[in-house]
Design an enzyme around this catalytic site. Sequence first.
Site, PDB file in Angstrom:
ATOM      1  N   GLN A 232       0.824  -1.201   0.000  1.00 14.55           N
ATOM      2  CA  GLN A 232       0.000   0.000   0.000  1.00 14.55           C
ATOM      3  C   GLN A 232       0.862   1.257   0.000  1.00 14.55           C
ATOM      4  OE1 GLN A 232      -2.840  -2.347   3.105  1.00 14.55           O
ATOM      5  NE2 GLN A 232      -3.153  -0.137   3.097  1.00 14.55           N
ATOM      6  N   ARG A 379      -8.233  -1.452   8.674  1.00 15.42           N
ATOM      7  CA  ARG A 379      -9.123  -0.325   8.410  1.00 15.42           C
ATOM      8  C   ARG A 379      -9.383   0.499   9.658  1.00 15.42           C
ATOM      9  NH1 ARG A 379     -14.297  -1.468   4.467  1.00 15.42           N
ATOM     10  NH2 ARG A 379     -14.363   0.590   3.549  1.00 15.42           N
ATOM     11  N   CYS A 380      -8.296   0.944  10.316  1.00 16.35           N
ATOM     12  CA  CYS A 380      -8.545   1.513  11.632  1.00 16.35           C
ATOM     13  C   CYS A 380      -7.793   2.782  11.936  1.00 16.35           C
ATOM     14  CB  CYS A 380      -8.190   0.499  12.708  1.00 16.35           C
ATOM     15  SG  CYS A 380      -6.435   0.405  12.959  1.00 16.35           S
TER      16      CYS A 380
END
Lengths: 804, 291
Positions: A232, A379-380
Amino acid sequence: MTATEPAPTTSRALDEIKIGGMGASRKRVEDNRFLRGRGHYVDDVVLPGMLHMEILRSPVAHARIVSIDASRAWDIPGVRLVLTGEMMATRNLAWMPTLSYDTQAVLATDKVRFQGQEVACVIADDPYIAKDACEAIEVEYEQLPVIVNPTQATAPDAPIIRDDKEGQADNVIFDWEVGDRAGTDRAFAEADHVSTIRMHYPRSHPSPLECCGSVADFDRATGKLTVYMTTQAPHIVRAAVALIAELPEHLIRIVSPDLGGGFGNKVPVYPGYVMSILASILLERPVKWIEDRSGNLISTGFGRDVYLEGEMALRRDGKILAVRMHTDSDHGAFFGDAQPSKFKIGLLHSTFSCYDIPTAHLTARGVYTNKAPGGVAYRCSFRVTEAMFFQERMMQAAADELGIDQAEFRRMNFVRDDDFPHRTPFGFLTDSGQYAKCLQVGLDAIDYEGFRREQAEAAKQGRLLGIGISCMTEPLGAGNSREYDILGIKMFDSAELRVHMTGKAILRTGAKSQGQGHETTWAQIVAHELGIPAEDIVVEEGDTDTAPFGMGTYASRSTPVAGAAVAMVSRKIRAKARKLAAHLLEVSEEDVEWELGRFYVRSAPDRGVTIQECAMAAYSNMPDGLEPGLEANAYYDPPNLTWPFGCYIVTVEVDPMTGVWDVLRVVAVDDCGVRINPMIVEGQIMGGLTEAYAMSSMQFITFDADGNCIGSNFMDYLLPTAWETPGYELHEVVTPCPHHPIGAKGIGECATVGGPAAFVNAVMDAVKQYGVRNVDMPLLPDRVYEAITQRHDVSGAPPIRTDA
Amino acid sequence: MYPSRFRYEAPRTIDEAIQLLHEGGAEAKVLAGGQSLVPLMKLRFAAPELLVDINNLPGLDHLDVAADGGIRVGALCRHRDLERSLDVAQAQPVMAAAAPLIADPVVRTRGTLVGSLCHADPQGDWAAVVTALGGHVVAQGPGGRRDIAITDFVTGPFQNVLAYDEVAVEAVLPPPRARVAGGFLKLERRVGDFATAGTAVALEIDGDRVVRAGIALTGVGSRTVDARAAADSLVGQGLTGEAIMRAADLAAEAAQPTSDHRGSAAYKRHVIHTFVTRILTRVSQTSEAAA
């Protein structure tokens, strides 16, 4: 009516929605190739002479390695290389630094510290041979006592997991605190009531559909290393490889092709990448490593695994006077949190940011255990998920204890719309929001009063209905260079825009889409700024040889940071195009006005040139003294994080005979500022809610007392299907971000962060009459049933309970 | 996920298949739907040297529902065929209730009932249904065919009584002698999950009396549990509240669950009790409504 009136000067500005600009629910351009099976993922990369790598993992959680005998593996035809920790050590690569300034084993040398840890790897002509050879490696282990939770880790007689580290006398990684201890103590002393609650946020896993992998290709002739990999953040990897492997940065090319999801799983640097790179350098052949599902679930970056002791000081009328929290976080065998702040426990102290809390204090202790390392992904936004879950569970418990309505208790403690900018109790600065309005939209949508009546009626027939509310504002964006960096690299981002002579364009950014739809939305920002139709703009990311330097995509930072850079680079282009327009219109630049897609002469609006005509002029008819071409780049360093707000309301029915609960309705109200592509935003919210539902109902990685991972395959680690996933009703409120060039805020993680507490609060509301205050996630039927029948809180902390 | 090396054969006749299995001995496995075997091979939990793919064999994909209500399910009949069969829905409510709960739609498209029986997973669904219905498996080997009662067929976790050169060619459910009723309930955490606990109840009712009963449990033992005492307690009785409670008590007693991450032993036992109660209560209510 007599004479004909002069025709009014009408704007010739383009219709922004028609050109796919801001606010257009434009279909995702990347889906065209994904849905046709024409995506190009790492596993699709096939290079001439490519070899295949497989990893041998430890079957035990904690053991001294007595011996490794790889001779049988070497004997298998087709095996080219067998790497062990001992061999890595000769290259000083047995250990590598983590993003949290700890070290992590690439291949185990002294001992294994978690089940699934990398012990050896084999490079062979095909992956079947490599796998066979892994099985032929004989490893003798001398088992050691196993630690699977912080209580065990801090017991006086606990074995020391990190005996490799000098001066590490126990299993504690850090003791950290933030806030005002004395002020908080004073507030607690004056409180009418103190509400306390304990809970465990279980370990979960991002589990993207595509596991991790890499194809490393070292070319001895040119000295260049090319690595196709699932990352990513390709530029961070390039920097890390340059620093760790001491290869020259200009001869390293990291390519992150299409990614099959990330959710934070693909931020860290994993041992598999490092081994494939070393193998390619040693063998001078391309080496492909594709992780299998079990390898992904058992060894790569997980999320949560944090224990809370929360206390709230309350006035009788419902005013929150102070908050005190202590967390114990389980980081596994290596402190490998992939987060860019100087705060040891990430942004956990962003908790209670939407409430007006005078003072607060947080202590956090991190420990090593015999579990996989990682710690913030899924996702935090760096432990914001825990922060908001704990906050909203504490809010519910406090309201229940005071006998105040859940909604009213939140409303009376919200930061008010006219209180911005607002300094949170732990020092963050929030800048905008309409919290009470969002809550009201949600309450109206779910018919809060009506449901309370329905709930009371159902109770008369022995049916258990519940409603749960979760509200939160969270810091999204992973930016501003003053406070955030990774390995010293500041958290800005970048965009480069090249407008070709026919007015078509290519945009590159330092972010990296893994499903967020950058190829679609970035083009929409350019369309908004320049009036070039979105379909005329191609977006490219992920190749460090071509993309501008950026910090990648995670923490919902793409739109807040890279998206802002896209707007800024477009404005640079527009500024140059204005000069070209003045030249073409033969007026001075001050007399040129802009409307979407064209410049015109202020005094004669009919006289104008389109942006495309300006682009042509940039290459064919530039004025004297003006540099040819129409290209620019922009680096954007945001002044602050962005602060979206979410309000999630869930209703459920619990079956008192089995503990099974069903979701009746889910209402989501999101305020993420200006929405670039509403359809994509809604997709993000629905996906986030689905993950919230998953974590609250079924999804966790746990361990038995021997450290065996339960959740290392999709039979045990559950992803919800379309069948059980509830429907969602989405609503929006728009409070533009005051510092973002187009007013947007992050949204990617909101529903995953705020959602779980809504589901849990709903079930807790349904079973409130049994005196139960907490059941740990996931709220499996047996846990809910135990809570109802035994009338006590239910812990989900490992190790799992067995009959023995 | 790379399985060990294996030989693959796809014979065209049953005799050829049996011959191959005979040659392969203990290291040969039959491949039908592959929904359990293939994942196990990819995980290298199973590493057969020879796979005998029976998908090309003629005459094994049948689903025959006879006029008398007897059902024959061929070795290549897919879960989906059972799920979508109107004849099955009319003839056997237990099967009709279970079919849509087998795994997920993808698995149902390829997996087979007979394969599920052979795989003998203690958390499997079909073995409980076939046990409750008193069915049997027809096996064909070098010496011809033989019938094996389902209760004799499964011998333990992932173990069946087949000789290594026998192919289970069909499952047979006997024709009922009275009106059929029953149901199938399973607790799963998600579609496609294995059963935390599950119950199949098959009844034959004459007037208001139960004349035959079968109750079988899944997920609560090292193999499918035939709750014979619970079923027998219903025979000759009407479905009164008292009879239902006694059967549920006996079924819960027959369960041999263990505690794991899906739930405690006590919880699983309780779920069995609840499910037996729910199925029998629903049958009694439907019967009353019909009468």
